[in-house]
Design an enzyme around this catalytic site. Structure first.
Site: not given
Length: 283
Positions: A70, A128
């Site tokens: 994003d 992540y």
């Protein structure tokens, strides 16, 4: 969930005669982009690289990433591939791209792969990191790179919460309403917090999560809820109840994008083979 049940496409675009597939590993500062994926009127990582390659190769290059990030999300190790008829040595694309790309995108390696490789569909795992600091520890260099919080629990208490997410679960609670995935079930191989030092010797809380794939806003929703639980002294059983309820409205908050990093994309089938053996059964 066994790998055989992932339902990933097995057939994707092959190579024509004389065409080659080039794989890239790269990093980028997400604060300067509107995400990975090409968008009209927005600056994106995919479009920056495609524009450079198309100009150099005089071909209409399409870049395929291992996944989208994003707006504001960073990458330490993103993966991508493109097809080309160029005869340039695969290893030279790293130097060529780094010469022409802005400094906020860096190619760490480039190599040639076969037609059975796909940057997205061949991925075995993604990891992540989410970085958090106490407000009093923030420096001028942390803007857009670390999330600040007023209050946070100990690493031990955070790990009690994080343990809820380990294993195979339906993560409907933590998926954005914009997520289009047919199944919300995901395998989580790693879910843990630790405390590390940044380059300036300041303490940083790091959440590490690795899995086979992730839903839209899943990680940020999980982190935001854990941080809210931490501040309110809520416990593991309450978090498990939220997960099991599969109700998006129960998410406490979605953490900002600035602290999130795509840390690793792996095509090593053996890396989490232990999870497949110990926890997965074919449906």
């Amino acid at each position: 969930m066994a790998r055989a049940d992932w339902n990933r496409p097995l057939n994707f675009k092959g190579l024509e005669d004389g065409e080659r597939r080039i794989r890239l590993f790269l990093s980028y500062d997400g604060s300067l982009f509107s995400g990975w994926q090409r968008q009209d009127g927005e600056r994106t990582v995919q479009e920056e690289i495609e524009n450079v390659l198309s100009k150099i190769l005089k071909e209409n290059v399409v870049l395929f990433g291992s996944g989208r990030t994003d707006s504001g999300v960073h990458a330490l190790k993103q993966a991508a591939h493109f097809d080309t008829f160029s005869k340039i040595d695969a290893e030279k694309f790293r130097v060529i791209l780094n010469t022409h790309l802005p400094k906020e995108i860096r190619i760490s390696s480039s190599d040639e792969v076969g037609p059975d490789f796909h940057a997205r569909f061949s991925t075995e795992s993604r990891e992540y990191w989410y970085l958090v600091k106490k407000e009093e520890d923030m420096t001028a260099f942390d803007k857009n790179r670390v999330t600040a919080v007023r209050k946070i629990a100990s690493v031990e208490e955070l790990n009690e919460l994080a343990s809820v997410f380990f294993g195979t679960h339906d993560f409907s609670t933590f998926a954005s309403s914009k997520d289009k995935s047919l199944s919300k079930v995901r395998d989580i191989y790693v879910s843990s917090w630790d405390e590390i030092k940044d380059p300036f010797y300041s303490s940083v809380y790091r959440y590490r999560i690795a899995g086979n794939a992730f839903l839209y806003h899943q990680i940020r929703s999980m982190v935001g809820t854990m941080l809210s639980f931490s501040a309110k002294n809520l416990k593991k059983d309450d978090l498990k109840a939220i997960l099991d309820n599969r109700d998006r409205s129960l998410v406490h908050k979605t953490a900002p994008s600035d602290g999130l990093y795509l840390a690793d994309v792996s095509y090593d089938r053996m890396k989490y083979e232990w999870f497949e053996r110990e926890y997965c059964k074919h449906s």
